[in-house]
Design an enzyme around this catalytic site. Sequence first.
Site, mmCIF file in Angstrom:
data_model
loop_
_atom_site.group_PDB
_atom_site.id
_atom_site.type_symbol
_atom_site.label_atom_id
_atom_site.label_comp_id
_atom_site.label_asym_id
_atom_site.label_seq_id
_atom_site.Cartn_x
_atom_site.Cartn_y
_atom_site.Cartn_z
ATOM 1 N N GLY A 32 17.982 -8.935 -13.810
ATOM 2 C CA GLY A 32 17.390 -8.208 -12.696
ATOM 3 C C GLY A 32 18.305 -7.142 -12.125
ATOM 4 O O GLY A 32 19.486 -7.029 -12.476
ATOM 5 N N HIS A 33 17.753 -6.358 -11.192
ATOM 6 C CA HIS A 33 18.516 -5.242 -10.633
ATOM 7 C C HIS A 33 19.699 -5.719 -9.799
ATOM 8 O O HIS A 33 19.652 -6.739 -9.134
ATOM 9 C CB HIS A 33 17.609 -4.300 -9.832
ATOM 10 C CG HIS A 33 16.856 -4.941 -8.709
ATOM 11 N ND1 HIS A 33 15.959 -4.249 -7.939
ATOM 12 C CD2 HIS A 33 16.855 -6.196 -8.218
ATOM 13 C CE1 HIS A 33 15.446 -5.042 -7.028
ATOM 14 N NE2 HIS A 33 15.985 -6.229 -7.181
ATOM 15 N N ASN A 34 20.781 -4.952 -9.903
ATOM 16 C CA ASN A 34 22.023 -5.173 -9.155
ATOM 17 C C ASN A 34 22.771 -6.444 -9.553
ATOM 18 O O ASN A 34 23.686 -6.874 -8.851
ATOM 19 C CB ASN A 34 21.771 -5.179 -7.644
ATOM 20 C CG ASN A 34 21.176 -3.881 -7.160
ATOM 21 O OD1 ASN A 34 20.039 -3.851 -6.704
ATOM 22 N ND2 ASN A 34 21.915 -2.794 -7.289
#
Length: 324
Positions: A223-225
Amino acid sequence: MSLTLGSIIEALGGELCGDPQRLIEGLAPLESAAPTELSFLSNPRYTQQLGASAAACVIVAPAMREAALARGDCILADDPYLFFARATQLWKKHHGAEAGPAIHPSAVIDPDAIVDPTARIGPLCVVERGARIGAGTVLKARVSIGERCVVGDRCTIHPGAVIGADGFGFAPNAGAWEKIEQLGAVRIGNDVDIGANTCIDRGALRDTVIEDGVKLDNLIQVGHNVRIGAHTAIAGCTGIAGSANIGAHCTIGGAAMILGHLTLADRVNISAGSFVARSILKPGHYTGIFPIDDNAAWEKNAASLKQLHKLRERVKALENKIKP
């Protein structure tokens, strides 16, 4: 095409006990190796297969020298599994297919992307605006590298992987969803392997980061980050939610589930199928799996588990009654 045992030793080291001119025509497991193939024994549990193996030569640890010599030729190596891994690399180097063009004609590369001259871009790959591909990196077929994403040196990204798709970010708005634009990118270090159809989302504001030496299997969702520390290895079908911070030298088994915004310390090992719902700040081996069972027994056990909190309160009440 074949290699002699002597040439293998010359390239990889190790101690040969046997004929250096013996020809090796392939690599194979102990139980199925033919008299012209090289095999290995790394786990003592399979020692019984050693004597019965028809392999031309077996890679073993020094402690297995006598047992291996009783069977035939052997190579002594401190770490037989690592030696065998390097033997596979040597074999591929000598027997790999002829290299085609560095950039396949069907690949689409934005004029503003930077691709090192020594990188190889496979069929139907897409490298978007501002992306950078490092020296010696190989993109197999149908890999997509999103805009401004960076892939370091000597990486291998397997077919269908998507690097830099939008992260899953939406704000609720009167019963509907408002998109949060994903303004970050993905930064991948050196010597990273990414499996087929694995997806690594770009960050919302800061970048998603995959550090040096990370190994990702097929069908992983990052997922993002998310940040994944150096030399961590993650098996297939694992899902990692946004903003998780995974340390270095971790191993995560297949189909593990890791919630977002938590931290795993360096050298944490997660068993396959585990659900990680809290931060783990101490190195070690962790497991969160409800064992498989006959369905009727499983349902009874599951029903009992649902009552544990009531049992806990009853025990506490009893303890309070008997306190002096």
